[in-house]
Design a protein around this motif. Structure first.
Motif, PDB file in Angstrom:
ATOM      1  N   SER B 490       0.842  -1.194   0.000  1.00 12.09           N
ATOM      2  CA  SER B 490       0.000   0.000   0.000  1.00 12.09           C
ATOM      3  C   SER B 490       0.879   1.247   0.000  1.00 12.09           C
ATOM      4  CB  SER B 490      -0.876   0.009   1.245  1.00 12.09           C
ATOM      5  OG  SER B 490      -0.069   0.258   2.377  1.00 12.09           O
ATOM      6  N   SER B 491       0.295   2.373  -0.416  1.00 10.22           N
ATOM      7  CA  SER B 491       1.122   3.569  -0.495  1.00 10.22           C
ATOM      8  C   SER B 491       1.473   4.090   0.884  1.00 10.22           C
ATOM      9  CB  SER B 491       0.444   4.645  -1.337  1.00 10.22           C
ATOM     10  OG  SER B 491      -0.758   5.022  -0.716  1.00 10.22           O
ATOM     11  N   SER B 492       0.609   3.847   1.880  1.00 12.14           N
ATOM     12  CA  SER B 492       0.962   4.353   3.216  1.00 12.14           C
ATOM     13  C   SER B 492       2.183   3.611   3.749  1.00 12.14           C
ATOM     14  CB  SER B 492      -0.225   4.209   4.178  1.00 12.14           C
ATOM     15  OG  SER B 492      -0.577   2.857   4.306  1.00 12.14           O
ATOM     16  N   ARG B 493       2.226   2.285   3.514  1.00 10.37           N
ATOM     17  CA  ARG B 493       3.395   1.534   3.969  1.00 10.37           C
ATOM     18  C   ARG B 493       4.629   1.960   3.174  1.00 10.37           C
ATOM     19  NH1 ARG B 493       4.674  -3.511   6.537  1.00 10.37           N
ATOM     20  NH2 ARG B 493       2.484  -4.033   6.819  1.00 10.37           N
ATOM     21  N   HIS B 494       4.430   2.174   1.900  1.00  5.62           N
ATOM     22  CA  HIS B 494       5.552   2.580   1.063  1.00  5.62           C
ATOM     23  C   HIS B 494       6.129   3.904   1.542  1.00  5.62           C
ATOM     24  CE1 HIS B 494       7.115   4.648  -2.673  1.00  5.62           C
ATOM     25  NE2 HIS B 494       7.923   3.630  -2.517  1.00  5.62           N
ATOM     26  N   GLN B 495       5.226   4.863   1.830  1.00  3.36           N
ATOM     27  CA  GLN B 495       5.711   6.168   2.293  1.00  3.36           C
ATOM     28  C   GLN B 495       6.508   6.031   3.577  1.00  3.36           C
ATOM     29  OE1 GLN B 495       2.160   8.507   2.496  1.00  3.36           O
ATOM     30  NE2 GLN B 495       2.030   8.636   0.249  1.00  3.36           N
ATOM     31  N   LYS B 496       6.006   5.169   4.444  1.00  2.93           N
ATOM     32  CA  LYS B 496       6.697   4.989   5.717  1.00  2.93           C
ATOM     33  C   LYS B 496       8.088   4.406   5.469  1.00  2.93           C
ATOM     34  CE  LYS B 496       6.509   3.390  10.338  1.00  2.93           C
ATOM     35  NZ  LYS B 496       5.891   2.687  11.420  1.00  2.93           N
ATOM     36  N   ALA B 497       8.167   3.397   4.597  1.00  5.13           N
ATOM     37  CA  ALA B 497       9.460   2.750   4.318  1.00  5.13           C
ATOM     38  C   ALA B 497      10.432   3.748   3.698  1.00  5.13           C
ATOM     39  CB  ALA B 497       9.260   1.548   3.407  1.00  5.13           C
ATOM     40  N   VAL B 498       9.931   4.602   2.812  1.00  5.32           N
ATOM     41  CA  VAL B 498      10.807   5.588   2.186  1.00  5.32           C
ATOM     42  C   VAL B 498      11.350   6.547   3.238  1.00  5.32           C
ATOM     43  CG1 VAL B 498      10.855   7.568   0.611  1.00  5.32           C
ATOM     44  CG2 VAL B 498       9.739   5.434  -0.083  1.00  5.32           C
ATOM     45  N   ARG B 499      10.440   6.949   4.148  1.00  5.07           N
ATOM     46  CA  ARG B 499      10.872   7.871   5.204  1.00  5.07           C
ATOM     47  C   ARG B 499      11.947   7.208   6.068  1.00  5.07           C
ATOM     48  NH1 ARG B 499      10.040   9.581  10.417  1.00  5.07           N
ATOM     49  NH2 ARG B 499       8.875   7.722  10.991  1.00  5.07           N
ATOM     50  N   VAL B 500      11.727   5.935   6.434  1.00  4.47           N
ATOM     51  CA  VAL B 500      12.690   5.214   7.260  1.00  4.47           C
ATOM     52  C   VAL B 500      14.023   5.116   6.529  1.00  4.47           C
ATOM     53  CG1 VAL B 500      13.267   2.955   8.230  1.00  4.47           C
ATOM     54  CG2 VAL B 500      10.970   3.893   8.532  1.00  4.47           C
ATOM     55  N   LYS B 501      13.944   4.756   5.258  1.00  4.87           N
ATOM     56  CA  LYS B 501      15.175   4.570   4.485  1.00  4.87           C
ATOM     57  C   LYS B 501      15.964   5.880   4.433  1.00  4.87           C
ATOM     58  CE  LYS B 501      16.903   3.099   0.052  1.00  4.87           C
ATOM     59  NZ  LYS B 501      16.701   3.273  -1.365  1.00  4.87           N
ATOM     60  N   ASN B 502      15.274   6.984   4.131  1.00  6.90           N
ATOM     61  CA  ASN B 502      15.965   8.264   4.045  1.00  6.90           C
ATOM     62  C   ASN B 502      16.540   8.684   5.388  1.00  6.90           C
ATOM     63  OD1 ASN B 502      15.367   8.348   1.376  1.00  6.90           O
ATOM     64  ND2 ASN B 502      13.544   9.649   1.616  1.00  6.90           N
ATOM     65  N   SER B 503      15.742   8.480   6.447  1.00  7.48           N
ATOM     66  CA  SER B 503      16.237   8.870   7.769  1.00  7.48           C
ATOM     67  C   SER B 503      17.475   8.077   8.135  1.00  7.48           C
ATOM     68  CB  SER B 503      15.167   8.641   8.838  1.00  7.48           C
ATOM     69  OG  SER B 503      13.983   9.272   8.475  1.00  7.48           O
ATOM     70  N   LEU B 504      17.450   6.764   7.876  1.00  7.45           N
ATOM     71  CA  LEU B 504      18.612   5.938   8.211  1.00  7.45           C
ATOM     72  C   LEU B 504      19.831   6.399   7.417  1.00  7.45           C
ATOM     73  CD1 LEU B 504      17.082   2.337   8.448  1.00  7.45           C
ATOM     74  CD2 LEU B 504      17.931   3.762  10.314  1.00  7.45           C
ATOM     75  N   GLN B 505      19.616   6.695   6.141  1.00  8.15           N
ATOM     76  CA  GLN B 505      20.731   7.166   5.316  1.00  8.15           C
ATOM     77  C   GLN B 505      21.289   8.476   5.847  1.00  8.15           C
ATOM     78  OE1 GLN B 505      19.238   7.267   1.331  1.00  8.15           O
ATOM     79  NE2 GLN B 505      19.942   5.189   0.889  1.00  8.15           N
ATOM     80  N   ASP B 506      20.377   9.394   6.179  1.00  6.74           N
ATOM     81  CA  ASP B 506      20.815  10.687   6.714  1.00  6.74           C
ATOM     82  C   ASP B 506      21.584  10.496   8.012  1.00  6.74           C
ATOM     83  OD1 ASP B 506      19.517  11.741   4.592  1.00  6.74           O
ATOM     84  OD2 ASP B 506      17.806  12.541   5.722  1.00  6.74           O
ATOM     85  N   ALA B 507      21.029   9.628   8.861  1.00  4.22           N
ATOM     86  CA  ALA B 507      21.660   9.425  10.163  1.00  4.22           C
ATOM     87  C   ALA B 507      23.046   8.820   9.994  1.00  4.22           C
ATOM     88  CB  ALA B 507      20.794   8.514  11.029  1.00  4.22           C
ATOM     89  N   LEU B 508      23.170   7.846   9.086  1.00  5.57           N
ATOM     90  CA  LEU B 508      24.475   7.216   8.873  1.00  5.57           C
ATOM     91  C   LEU B 508      25.459   8.225   8.289  1.00  5.57           C
ATOM     92  CD1 LEU B 508      23.359   3.703   7.584  1.00  5.57           C
ATOM     93  CD2 LEU B 508      24.563   4.204   9.716  1.00  5.57           C
ATOM     94  N   ALA B 509      24.957   9.080   7.397  1.00  5.56           N
ATOM     95  CA  ALA B 509      25.834  10.108   6.835  1.00  5.56           C
ATOM     96  C   ALA B 509      26.290  11.059   7.934  1.00  5.56           C
ATOM     97  CB  ALA B 509      25.101  10.865   5.736  1.00  5.56           C
TER      98      ALA B 509
END
Lengths: 474, 681
Positions: B490-509
């Motif tokens: 679903s798009s709501s789950r997708h949006q959440k996953a994208v947010r998680v992915k970006n946050s993790l990337q930002d945090a690791l950077a």
């Protein structure tokens, strides 16, 4: 952390492994070509043949050194082929070196110590070339056959080795490692629900420790590889005036040592490198063994005895005109000092009458506890050919015979895999207490490395051991 | 998510039963047969993809029934639940709804092998599943028993000898057609039940046996190779009759961790959770087993049972003289039954009672329902492609125990993937496969289709080569984005996953950018032993790799940079520790994926292929029909030379195809040029 950083560095730098192999045929040849392909090729070239990369596709004469010890291995031509203009389409390097097995093995072992490199699998160069679109259809059609031939050769080679003592050792390690992994995996997958005794992990700890030290020991003890690098140490020893220095000069075909009729002419050790049947030999002439009041000569005799202790092969030279009493002394000398391989050289045969020569040959062959006996004359070169044949075969045995399937090359491959195995086992130790999954990963990697010698081990095989050893059932 | 009200199931039941008599459609995109763990996921996934889907089950009120143990997840199985959830499947959320006792197994052994697990309330699990399915758009649920598959000639443009394009119901003259049919018949395919010396047809006690027609069609009409497996379930015990003071209490985690990436908490409050109890068998148990062997049909049969979940009979016989663990598990918040995990048995009921009373806490126990054994047919899964479609039969998909697996999670994972592919087929999209390098689902399916099974297959973490990369914590990063592209997320789950992915990337950077000398780190975190040997700079990621450095510690030192990422503190710690290992896995993963991307045509005739292959290799390939070069390399008896020859064949076959197309086009263009030239100027 240091290791982790290395991994990160490599991971960022290299997308694929860098492979290396001897590209010219096995056995004795004038020039051997060692090929390297992959992203670490430039690193390998820099660390082994000077820091500046040569201009692309230009042959340059360079000293080739071991990147770890800095020891010079050979002087040869190096060529640098930056991607994509190379056989494989990747960064490639070629070393054109002298064709002796010692040099080849040394260079291959040195390459194995460059981070990110490993020995190539059968046909891997051609396969990479094919994947990069560097081969046309007719070339590619031969590829399967080529790989078939290479894997066949490897298989035969592996079979030969595996039936021997070495194979026994490898199989034993593999078996232990499998059990060890099975027990760790059982603990990971089942211990929360099942009765997996606590002792299981302690046992695995001990096994990993044992294996690690055994393999390290094995890697250290492998004298053969060293012999090939620095040559077989052959020491000429015997009583004064037996003709030791003459033998040295005969073997190296130049007057390397002073020869005189005066007993005790040679006082220090005279070393010279010779090629015997394609193998490098470090030949040492020593002071004649006798009691002497001369301090210098005493020291010479002490060094001679020491050198004999360290020799891979001793040529015991006896003046054949002094026999038979000398035979007794020689035998005594043997039992007292010589534990290594030894050949008995009866020199000055030209001074003996023909009948006695024959008698001597017959008699000495029957004496038990005596090594191979060669009757020769350094003066007339009589018997030299027979002696050289005997010497050559002894040296060959010491180094391994490259014509019998190049065990030295297989050895370099084994060595690389065993080193990876040991490194992986230390990962187990590092993570044992903090993260069992990462620790187990170390054992898995170790088994994969060992599996490249003994054959692949799949998950099913590990599960079979688990279910045989544990009653698992919830 | 969990605060939502479940749809009232009853009203849907009436709606559906109305449609049973004169169902509105005679054609569906996808028909799913069976409402177990595989069937529910398959139907829901196909519907999410956009396919008009029909789920046929014997009884709607048994949808989501837990036929055996009242629990979900565990080591390896928990990985599957997380992956099914990451692909928007049902079982993770159902577990969070129905769980009454949560724990992370293997907590001390490293995050890659953590096993999220929960005891379930049977009632709540059924409620959730039924409510979810009955409110899924494009999904119709119908009671019925499938009598036959509609088999026709294949579409000549696709590989295969047959095509299934619908089903026939028992007691109905109207066939229902469909582009894809997913069979998830569980233990019902020629199932027989065993208690003591009595045998009766059926797949689960209390349910009617499935029709013999289906089994016959698979075997005779479609020519599929079928084998036989067995399994069993323990007796259910009356809770009040058990002396729990004689067993060891095993409390759940004090703070329950939800299965689903969409949930921050479970429905059951921490203090509401019920514990499990641990006890052991005694020599008396072994004695009863031995004395009653002659009364025990099931155990004398030679159908293969699982090695890791054996009956108490096989445990005692294989490892005599030992004590074995027995877990006493709650069946629900209000249930008055206990489930004795480890006591699956098939002896006559009176002997079962004698046996359990040999165990101290059960010395006065009463049996509510005796244990029993089941033997059932399974279709040898090497006859399937990685999309779980039968290779020889277009449009027929199989999932769950019918493929020789055991376990709810294994069934759910296959069901979801079969549903995705059944839906794609109906929507005229090509089949998709999950790689064993990216998921446990991929490992499971690859093991099944390329190796087959000799005993019921269960997931273990030891089966996954890339265990350090395929962790329960990162299933969303591995699968949700991919699932969204496939249309099953679903798009709501997708949006959440994208947010998680970006946050993790930002945090690791951000962590990577925090580069300090060892001495500065030592000043900031004096308790941690930073290696002196490392005189150069260390990044935040490298510091996080130290055992005693948590993200919280770093965040307290650099609050302005790191505080925004506090909700990901645990995931960041795991990412940092595993990063170097995942990096070194990457190359191998890439190589395997390249080989897996090279698909071998399904209709390839290995026996006559004009390629240099030995007869032995030809036969291996002919039997196994690997779908990719990667699968071919894993077959026993395949030599490196054979792989290269196959590789050449595939590459050049494709090239030849392309050039011949090109030639045709050039010829055509040439003719047009000629035509133009001949026209009067």
């Amino acid at each position: 952390i240091l290791v982790i950083k290395c991994c990160l560095f490599q991971g960022g730098l290299a997308d694929a492994d860098t492979i290396f192999a001897l590209s010219s045929g096995y056995g004795r040849c004038g020039v051997a070509v060692v090929r390297v392909s992959g992203p670490a090729s430039a690193t390998a070239l820099r660390s082994m043949a000077g820091h500046r990369l040569p201009p692309p596709r230009t042959a340059l004469l360079r000293s080739i050194t071991d990147p770890l010890s800095g020891e010079m291995l050979d002087r040869g031509l190096v060529l640098w082929f930056p991607a994509p203009h190379s056989f494989t389409g990747e960064d490639s390097v070629e070393f054109h070196i002298h064709g002796g097995p010692a040099v080849i093995t040394a260079v291959l072992q040195a390459l194995g110590s460059v981070p990110g490199t490993r020995p190539a699998e059968a046909g891997e160069f051609t396969r990479r070339a094919f994947q990069a679109g560097k081969l046309d259809l007719t070339e590619v059609e031969g590829l399967g056959d080529l790989i078939h031939a290479e894997t066949e050769a490897q298989r035969r080679q592996a079979l030969r080795q595996m039936s021997g003592e070495l194979g026994h050792i490898y199989r034993d390690w593999s078996h232990k490692l499998k059990r060890c992994l099975a027990h760790i995996e059982a603990f990971i997958d089942f211990s929360e629900d099942e009765l997996i005794e606590d002792g299981v992990l302690d046992q695995a700890d001990r096994s990993v420790c044992d294996l690690q030290s055994q393999i390290e020991q094995h890697l250290r003890d492998e004298r053969r590889g060293e012999r090939l690098r620095s040559g077989v140490h052959v020491v000429i020893a015997g009583a004064t005036n037996a003709g030791k220095s003459s033998l040295l000069n005969t073997l190296c075909q130049r007057p390397a040592a002073i020869v005189s009729p005066i007993a005790g002419t040679t006082r220090d050790i005279v070393e010279t490198a010779v090629d015997i049947g394609g193998f490098p030999v470090l030949l040492s002439d020593t002071a004649g063994l006798r009691e002497s009041a001369d301090l210098v000569e005493q020291e010479g005799v002490r060094r001679a005895r020491e050198r004999v202790q360290q020799a891979d092969l001793t040529l015991l030279v006896v003046d054949s005109t002094c026999l038979p009493s000398d035979v007794q002394r020689a035998a005594g000398f043997l039992s007292e000092h010589l534990r290594n391989m030894c050949l008995l050289v009866l020199n000055k045969s030209d001074l003996l009458p023909e009948t006695q020569r024959q008698k001597l040959k017959m008699e000495l062959r029957g004496v038990s506890g005596l090594p191979a006996v060669c009757l020769l004359s350094c003066q007339t070169n009589e018997g030299l050919k027979d002696f050289l044949t005997v010497l050559q075969s002894s040296v060959k045995t010491l180094c391994g015979d490259p014509l019998a399937g190049a065990p030295t090359l297989t050895q370099a491959r084994h060595r690389a895999h065993l080193q990876q195995c040991v490194a992986a086992l230390s990962q187990f130790q590092r993570y044992r207490d903090s993260d069992l999954a990462l620790a187990a990963e170390g054992v898995r990697l170790a088994l994969t490395s060992l599996g490249r010698i003994t054959g692949r081990v799949g998950a099913e095989e590990i599960l079979d051991i688990i279910f045989k050893d544990f009653c698992i059932g919830k | 998510m969990l605060t939502k009200k479940l749809q009232p199931v009853q009203s849907f039941l009436s709606l559906v039963s109305r449609s049973v008599g004169h169902f509105p459609r005679q054609h569906y995109d996808v028909i799913v047969v069976g409402g177990g763990h595989a069937g529910t996921e398959a139907a829901a996934a196909a519907a999410r993809l956009g396919a008009e889907t029909l789920l046929i089950t014997q009884k709607i009120h048994t949808i989501g029934a837990l036929s055996c143990n009242p629990s979900l997840g565990g080591v390896g199985k928990g990985h599957l639940v997380r992956e099914v959830d990451a692909l928007d499947g049902l079982c993770g959320r159902a577990g969070d709804w129905a769980g009454i006792s949560f724990s992370i197994l293997n907590r001390r052994k490293g995050p890659a092998v953590w096993g999220p697990r929960a005891q379930l309330d049977r009632q709540r699990y059924r409620e959730f599943m039924q409510s979810e399915l009955l409110s899924t758009p494009r999904l119709t649920v119908m009671e019925g028993s499938v009598e036959e598959l509609l088999v026709t000639d294949p579409n000549p443009e696709q590989p295969g000898q047959h095509r299934v394009n619908g089903i026939c119901l028992a007691n109905s003259s109207h066939p229902i057609s469909a582009s894809s049919v997913v069979l998830t018949t569980g233990t019902f395919l020629s199932g027989s039940l065993f208690i003591g010396q009595t045998t009766s047809p059926g797949g689960r006690i209390g349910d009617a046996p499935s029709s013999a027609g289906l089994s016959h069609t698979l075997r005779e009409r479609l020519g599929l190779k079928v084998g036989r497996l067995r399994t069993g379930t323990p007796p259910r015990i009356v809770k009040d009759s058990v002396d729990l003071s004689l067993a060891t209490l095993n409390p759940p985690d004090s703070s329950p961790t939800p299965f689903s990436f969409m949930n921050t908490h479970t429905r059951c409050r921490p203090e509401e959770q019920l514990p499990c109890y641990l006890t052991y068998t005694t020599p008396g148990v072994e004695r009863v087993v031995r004395e009653s062997l002659h009364l025990n049909c099931h155990i004398q049969q030679d159908a293969k049972g699982p090695r890791y979940c054996p009956s108490i009979e096989s445990r005692v016989l294989r490892f005599p003289g030992r004590r074995h663990q027995v877990w006493l598990e709650p069946e629900g918040l209000t249930s008055d039954l206990l489930y004795p995990q480890g006591l699956s048995m098939t002896m006559p009921p009176d002997v079962q009672l004698r046996l359990i009373r040999e165990i101290p806490p059960l010395h006065k126990a009463e049996i509510h329902m005796p244990g029993y054994g089941v033997q059932y047919d399974f279709v040898c899964p090497t006859q399937l492609s990685p999309s779980l479609q039968v290779k020889s039969t277009q449009g027929l998909f199989l999932a769950g125990q019918i493929n020789g697996t055991t376990g709810y999670e294994e069934a759910a994972a296959q069901g979801l993937w079969a549903g995705v592919n059944a839906g794609r087929r109906a929507l005229s999209k090509p089949p998709v496969a999950l790689s064993r390098t990216e998921s446990y689902i991929g490992v499971l399916i690859d093991d099944l289709v390329s190796r087959g099974v000799t005993e019921p297959y269960r997931m273990f973490t030891s089966r996954a080569e890339f265990r350090t990369s395929l962790r329960p914590d990162n299933a969303d990063l591995r699968l949700t984005l991919k699932g969204f592209e496939l249309g099953c997320v679903s798009s709501s789950r997708h949006q959440k996953a994208v947010r998680v992915k970006n946050s993790l990337q930002d945090a690791l950077a951000a962590l990577q950018a925090l580069s300090l000398s060892t001495t500065s780190w030592k000043r900031k975190i004096p308790d941690v032993h930073v290696s002196e040997a490392n005189s150069n700079m260390l990044s935040g990621i490298e510091m996080l790799q130290y055992k005693d450095v948590s993200f919280q510690v770093l965040a307290s030192i650099f609050p302005e940079v790191l505080l925004p990422f506090m909700e990901f503190s645990q995931r960041l710690k795991i990412e940092a520790v595993y990063r170097p290992h995942c990096e070194s896995n990457k190359r191998e993963i890439q190589r395997i994926q390249e080989e897996e991307n090279m698909s071998l045509p399904e209709d390839i005739d290995y026996l006559s292929l004009p390629v240099s292959l030995s007869q032995e290799v030809r036969e291996v390939l002919h039997r196994a029909r690997p779908s990719t070069l990667g699968a071919a390399t894993r077959l026993e008896g395949i030599t490196p030379a054979a792989v290269v020859n196959l590789f050449n064949y595939v590459c050049f076959a494709e090239k030849r195809k392309k050039t011949s197309h090109g030639n045709q086009r050039r010829q055509k263009e040439g003719r047009e040029e000629e035509l133009c030239a001949s026209l009067p100027q």
